[in-house]
Design a protein around this motif. Structure first.
Motif, PDB file in Angstrom:
ATOM      1  N   ASP A  19     -17.823 -71.930 -28.107  1.00 12.55           N
ATOM      2  CA  ASP A  19     -18.431 -73.199 -28.258  1.00 12.55           C
ATOM      3  C   ASP A  19     -18.433 -74.080 -27.359  1.00 12.55           C
ATOM      4  OD1 ASP A  19     -19.649 -75.493 -29.565  1.00 12.55           O
ATOM      5  OD2 ASP A  19     -18.161 -75.575 -31.177  1.00 12.55           O
ATOM      6  N   ALA A  20     -19.588 -73.989 -26.442  1.00  9.69           N
ATOM      7  CA  ALA A  20     -19.568 -75.109 -25.354  1.00  9.69           C
ATOM      8  C   ALA A  20     -19.353 -76.586 -25.580  1.00  9.69           C
ATOM      9  CB  ALA A  20     -21.231 -74.958 -24.522  1.00  9.69           C
ATOM     10  N   LEU A  21     -19.891 -76.878 -26.718  1.00 14.10           N
ATOM     11  CA  LEU A  21     -19.844 -78.273 -26.867  1.00 14.10           C
ATOM     12  C   LEU A  21     -18.270 -78.760 -27.123  1.00 14.10           C
ATOM     13  CD1 LEU A  21     -22.137 -79.111 -29.886  1.00 14.10           C
ATOM     14  CD2 LEU A  21     -22.512 -79.647 -27.647  1.00 14.10           C
ATOM     15  N   VAL A  22     -17.505 -78.290 -27.807  1.00 10.82           N
ATOM     16  CA  VAL A  22     -15.942 -78.328 -27.805  1.00 10.82           C
ATOM     17  C   VAL A  22     -15.360 -78.126 -26.591  1.00 10.82           C
ATOM     18  CG1 VAL A  22     -13.824 -77.916 -28.922  1.00 10.82           C
ATOM     19  CG2 VAL A  22     -15.796 -78.194 -30.364  1.00 10.82           C
ATOM     20  N   ASN A  23     -15.762 -77.096 -25.826  1.00  6.64           N
ATOM     21  CA  ASN A  23     -15.104 -76.692 -24.718  1.00  6.64           C
ATOM     22  C   ASN A  23     -15.377 -77.803 -23.651  1.00  6.64           C
ATOM     23  OD1 ASN A  23     -14.356 -74.319 -25.620  1.00  6.64           O
ATOM     24  ND2 ASN A  23     -15.955 -72.956 -24.669  1.00  6.64           N
ATOM     25  N   GLY A  24     -16.552 -78.353 -23.314  1.00  9.86           N
ATOM     26  CA  GLY A  24     -16.771 -79.380 -22.547  1.00  9.86           C
ATOM     27  C   GLY A  24     -16.268 -80.717 -23.059  1.00  9.86           C
ATOM     28  N   LEU A  25     -16.210 -81.016 -24.176  1.00 12.03           N
ATOM     29  CA  LEU A  25     -15.497 -82.199 -24.469  1.00 12.03           C
ATOM     30  C   LEU A  25     -13.788 -82.284 -24.148  1.00 12.03           C
ATOM     31  CD1 LEU A  25     -15.675 -84.760 -26.341  1.00 12.03           C
ATOM     32  CD2 LEU A  25     -15.123 -83.764 -28.281  1.00 12.03           C
ATOM     33  N   ALA A  26     -13.383 -81.118 -24.718  1.00 11.70           N
ATOM     34  CA  ALA A  26     -11.977 -81.022 -24.167  1.00 11.70           C
ATOM     35  C   ALA A  26     -11.629 -80.869 -22.678  1.00 11.70           C
ATOM     36  CB  ALA A  26     -11.379 -79.636 -24.481  1.00 11.70           C
TER      37      ALA A  26
ATOM     38  N   PRO B 230     -15.862 -65.997 -25.273  1.00  6.29           N
ATOM     39  CA  PRO B 230     -14.981 -66.933 -24.338  1.00  6.29           C
ATOM     40  C   PRO B 230     -15.578 -67.048 -22.953  1.00  6.29           C
ATOM     41  CG  PRO B 230     -13.589 -64.984 -24.863  1.00  6.29           C
ATOM     42  CD  PRO B 230     -14.941 -64.862 -25.385  1.00  6.29           C
ATOM     43  N   PRO B 231     -15.662 -68.350 -22.422  1.00  4.19           N
ATOM     44  CA  PRO B 231     -16.131 -68.718 -21.097  1.00  4.19           C
ATOM     45  C   PRO B 231     -14.999 -68.270 -20.126  1.00  4.19           C
ATOM     46  CG  PRO B 231     -15.366 -70.615 -21.998  1.00  4.19           C
ATOM     47  CD  PRO B 231     -15.252 -69.586 -23.223  1.00  4.19           C
ATOM     48  N   GLN B 232     -15.419 -68.231 -18.907  1.00  2.00           N
ATOM     49  CA  GLN B 232     -14.385 -67.608 -17.929  1.00  2.00           C
ATOM     50  C   GLN B 232     -12.985 -68.570 -17.753  1.00  2.00           C
ATOM     51  OE1 GLN B 232     -16.543 -67.546 -14.324  1.00  2.00           O
ATOM     52  NE2 GLN B 232     -17.322 -65.637 -14.588  1.00  2.00           N
ATOM     53  N   ASN B 233     -13.313 -69.888 -18.192  1.00  2.00           N
ATOM     54  CA  ASN B 233     -12.183 -70.756 -18.185  1.00  2.00           C
ATOM     55  C   ASN B 233     -11.378 -70.952 -19.647  1.00  2.00           C
ATOM     56  OD1 ASN B 233     -13.893 -72.246 -19.578  1.00  2.00           O
ATOM     57  ND2 ASN B 233     -13.570 -74.074 -18.649  1.00  2.00           N
ATOM     58  N   HIS B 234     -11.688 -69.702 -20.432  1.00  2.00           N
ATOM     59  CA  HIS B 234     -10.948 -69.820 -21.849  1.00  2.00           C
ATOM     60  C   HIS B 234      -9.441 -70.280 -21.890  1.00  2.00           C
ATOM     61  CE1 HIS B 234     -10.559 -69.062 -26.032  1.00  2.00           C
ATOM     62  NE2 HIS B 234      -9.518 -68.196 -25.732  1.00  2.00           N
ATOM     63  N   ASP B 235      -8.675 -69.554 -20.969  1.00  2.00           N
ATOM     64  CA  ASP B 235      -7.273 -69.628 -20.784  1.00  2.00           C
ATOM     65  C   ASP B 235      -6.969 -70.985 -20.565  1.00  2.00           C
ATOM     66  OD1 ASP B 235      -6.743 -66.941 -21.509  1.00  2.00           O
ATOM     67  OD2 ASP B 235      -6.682 -66.189 -19.548  1.00  2.00           O
ATOM     68  N   HIS B 236      -7.603 -71.649 -19.385  1.00  2.00           N
ATOM     69  CA  HIS B 236      -7.427 -73.036 -19.093  1.00  2.00           C
ATOM     70  C   HIS B 236      -7.640 -73.834 -20.306  1.00  2.00           C
ATOM     71  CE1 HIS B 236      -7.602 -76.496 -16.727  1.00  2.00           C
ATOM     72  NE2 HIS B 236      -8.901 -76.796 -17.184  1.00  2.00           N
ATOM     73  N   LEU B 237      -8.788 -73.611 -20.991  1.00  2.00           N
ATOM     74  CA  LEU B 237      -8.850 -74.626 -22.206  1.00  2.00           C
ATOM     75  C   LEU B 237      -7.773 -74.444 -23.227  1.00  2.00           C
ATOM     76  CD1 LEU B 237     -12.796 -73.861 -22.464  1.00  2.00           C
ATOM     77  CD2 LEU B 237     -12.050 -75.939 -21.919  1.00  2.00           C
ATOM     78  N   LEU B 238      -7.331 -73.449 -23.511  1.00  2.00           N
ATOM     79  CA  LEU B 238      -6.264 -73.197 -24.374  1.00  2.00           C
ATOM     80  C   LEU B 238      -5.024 -73.958 -24.015  1.00  2.00           C
ATOM     81  CD1 LEU B 238      -6.667 -69.470 -25.742  1.00  2.00           C
ATOM     82  CD2 LEU B 238      -7.033 -71.919 -26.962  1.00  2.00           C
ATOM     83  N   GLU B 239      -4.747 -73.821 -22.448  1.00  3.10           N
ATOM     84  CA  GLU B 239      -3.570 -74.468 -21.858  1.00  3.10           C
ATOM     85  C   GLU B 239      -3.694 -75.823 -22.054  1.00  3.10           C
ATOM     86  OE1 GLU B 239      -1.924 -74.833 -17.462  1.00  3.10           O
ATOM     87  OE2 GLU B 239      -2.487 -72.985 -18.064  1.00  3.10           O
ATOM     88  N   ILE B 240      -4.988 -76.250 -21.586  1.00  6.96           N
ATOM     89  CA  ILE B 240      -5.060 -78.144 -21.614  1.00  6.96           C
ATOM     90  C   ILE B 240      -4.900 -78.515 -22.947  1.00  6.96           C
ATOM     91  CG2 ILE B 240      -6.218 -78.029 -19.496  1.00  6.96           C
ATOM     92  CD1 ILE B 240      -8.637 -78.694 -20.862  1.00  6.96           C
ATOM     93  N   THR B 241      -4.991 -77.941 -24.251  1.00  9.76           N
ATOM     94  CA  THR B 241      -5.291 -78.375 -25.465  1.00  9.76           C
ATOM     95  C   THR B 241      -3.912 -77.965 -26.284  1.00  9.76           C
ATOM     96  OG1 THR B 241      -6.504 -76.506 -26.334  1.00  9.76           O
ATOM     97  CG2 THR B 241      -7.836 -78.503 -25.423  1.00  9.76           C
ATOM     98  N   THR B 242      -3.005 -77.303 -25.706  1.00 11.38           N
ATOM     99  CA  THR B 242      -1.856 -76.958 -26.462  1.00 11.38           C
ATOM    100  C   THR B 242      -0.950 -78.153 -26.525  1.00 11.38           C
ATOM    101  OG1 THR B 242      -1.910 -74.681 -25.352  1.00 11.38           O
ATOM    102  CG2 THR B 242       0.146 -75.591 -26.183  1.00 11.38           C
ATOM    103  N   TYR B 243      -0.464 -78.316 -27.737  1.00 10.99           N
ATOM    104  CA  TYR B 243       0.330 -79.357 -28.069  1.00 10.99           C
ATOM    105  C   TYR B 243       1.864 -78.909 -28.308  1.00 10.99           C
ATOM    106  CZ  TYR B 243      -1.301 -77.308 -32.381  1.00 10.99           C
ATOM    107  OH  TYR B 243      -1.737 -76.405 -33.416  1.00 10.99           O
ATOM    108  N   ASP B 244       2.894 -79.900 -28.335  1.00 12.16           N
ATOM    109  CA  ASP B 244       4.175 -79.630 -28.113  1.00 12.16           C
ATOM    110  C   ASP B 244       4.646 -79.438 -29.483  1.00 12.16           C
ATOM    111  OD1 ASP B 244       4.528 -82.234 -29.119  1.00 12.16           O
ATOM    112  OD2 ASP B 244       5.085 -82.732 -26.916  1.00 12.16           O
TER     113      ASP B 244
END
Length: 149
Positions: free
Chosen positions: A118-125, A44-58
């Motif tokens: 996966d830098a591709l999906v992380n960057g796209l998100a 996981p990248p350093q911003n992994h928690d941030h990536l999970l947070e911004i992609t979380t859905y209700d």
């Protein structure tokens, strides 16, 4: 260029964006070649928690997309085959191109959980979040116009 590659090399490539380069008028698909299997993208990248947070859905989104979510999770959990993984990635990327960024957000979240490196999906998100918090702009045509070289 992609069309000129052998089938075995094409099978290691994923679409990663669609752009119109400066001086051109036609959109061009951009590809990335995976040198290692997708399943190996586990760091996981350093911003992994941030990536999970911004992609979380209700919960409402989860109910609406219940079948899609379960299907994607099943394909990624029950099958370690590259083909099943690429099916989920293609659905993610098609959602991005087709203006369904809410669906793409869900796919990104599931993907990032399974392949955090996966830098591709992380960057796209990150890009979709920065643009408009996963709300597709009205003028989105499925590609970006590059203004510089």
């Amino acid at each position: 260029f992609f069309g000129g590659l052998s089938g075995s090399i094409q099978s290691t490539c994923r679409r990663c964006d669609r752009v119109i380069f400066k001086g051109s008028t036609e959109p061009m698909m951009i590809y990335h070649q995976d040198e290692t299997p997708i399943s190996s993208l586990q760091s996981p990248p350093q911003n992994h928690d941030h990536l999970l947070e911004i992609t979380t859905y209700d919960e409402g989104t989860e109910m609406h997309y219940r079948g899609l979510i379960q299907d994607a999770k099943n394909k990624l959990q029950a099958s370690s085959t590259e083909l099943a993984q690429r099916e989920v990635y293609d659905a993610l990327f098609n959602s991005y191109l087709d203006k369904d960024w809410a669906r793409c957000k869900i796919y990104c979240h599931i993907w990032i959980q399974h392949f955090p490196g996966d830098a591709l999906v992380n960057g796209l998100a990150e890009q979709m979040y920065r643009i408009n918090n996963f709300v597709c702009p009205d003028d989105w045509q499925g590609y970006y116009k590059m203004t510089g070289k």
